[in-house]
Design a protein around this motif. Structure first.
Motif, PDB file in Angstrom:
ATOM      1  N   PRO A 124       0.805  -1.224   0.000  1.00  0.00           N
ATOM      2  CA  PRO A 124       0.000   0.000   0.000  1.00  0.00           C
ATOM      3  C   PRO A 124       0.845   1.284   0.000  1.00  0.00           C
ATOM      4  N   GLY A 147      -7.377   4.332  -1.156  1.00  0.00           N
ATOM      5  CA  GLY A 147      -7.861   4.613   0.185  1.00  0.00           C
ATOM      6  C   GLY A 147      -7.336   5.950   0.671  1.00  0.00           C
ATOM      7  N   LEU A 204      -9.539   1.815   4.177  1.00  0.00           N
ATOM      8  CA  LEU A 204      -9.302   0.976   3.009  1.00  0.00           C
ATOM      9  C   LEU A 204     -10.318  -0.150   2.931  1.00  0.00           C
ATOM     10  N   THR A 263      -3.572   0.478  -2.765  1.00  0.00           N
ATOM     11  CA  THR A 263      -3.176  -0.825  -2.248  1.00  0.00           C
ATOM     12  C   THR A 263      -3.233  -1.877  -3.349  1.00  0.00           C
TER      13      THR A 263
END
Length: 203
Positions: free
Chosen positions: A100, A145, A171, A125
């Motif tokens: 991520p 995210g 996320l 991610t």
């Protein structure tokens, strides 16, 4: 843990107000890097047919690079990867690796040897290295995210410093679970809390 996050945020503003006069002529480095050991603690919900999803905590190294536009404003790129085991009730859904990369815009405060900071940004991610466990297949969708961050550097000398850092990633990902009797599409919240401690270098 939320209270600790808020405490560091409030302390950052307090440090800044108390130390402005002492740091008016301080110089700063354009670049710095940190190497941390972090704990990645997911906070999954009951996304699969009302069942509790269990995603394991991981301990991994994390590397970041920070560029300072001004003495107070900086941009940090965070790089790490972590392996997590996934279960739903008594069903083993194997494991998955998460990569991520996260980009945070930060504001840094100054109080003698302490340099608190707060930040916010985005991450993307990537899911890879999937093991399906007890099901036929697991397909995770790569996703964007958001990130919140707070932390503090403790200056050791002109080049080196210690660091304590907390990040919260918001996320979620769409997952296709193939049980062998059909595909079950679900949305899984991961929302990890990332707590790290490490050392940094200015250059």
């Amino acid at each position: 843990m939320k209270n600790l996050f808020l405490f560091i945020l409030l302390a950052s503003f307090s440090f800044n107000l108390n130390a402005q006069d002492d740091t008016a002529t301080d110089d700063y480095n354009k670049w710095q890097a940190r190497l941390r050991i972090v704990s990645v603690i997911p906070s999954p919900g009951d996304n699969i047919n009302g069942a509790d999803v269990d995603i394991s905590t991981a301990f991994v190294p994390e590397l970041d690079f920070t560029y300072f536009f001004t003495k107070n404003i900086a941009l940090e790129l965070i790089l790490a990867t972590a392996k997590h085991n996934v279960e739903v009730e008594d069903v083993d859904l194997g494991h998955v690796w998460l990569l991520p990369p996260t980009l945070n815009l930060q504001y840094h405060f100054y109080a003698n040897k302490f340099k608190p900071y707060v930040g916010a940004g985005v991450n993307y991610t990537i899911f890879y290295g999937v093991d399906e466990g007890d099901v036929v297949g697991m397909d995770y969708e790569n996703t964007f995210g958001f990130s919140l961050q707070t932390g503090v550097d403790y200056i050791l000398n002109d080049k080196w410093f210690l660091n304590f850092d907390i990040k919260k990633l918001f996320l979620s990902t769409d997952v296709d679970v193939d049980s062998g009797e059909g595909i079950l599409p679900v949305e899984v919240d991961i929302d990890p809390l990332i707590i790290g401690f490490g050392i940094g270098m200015k250059f």
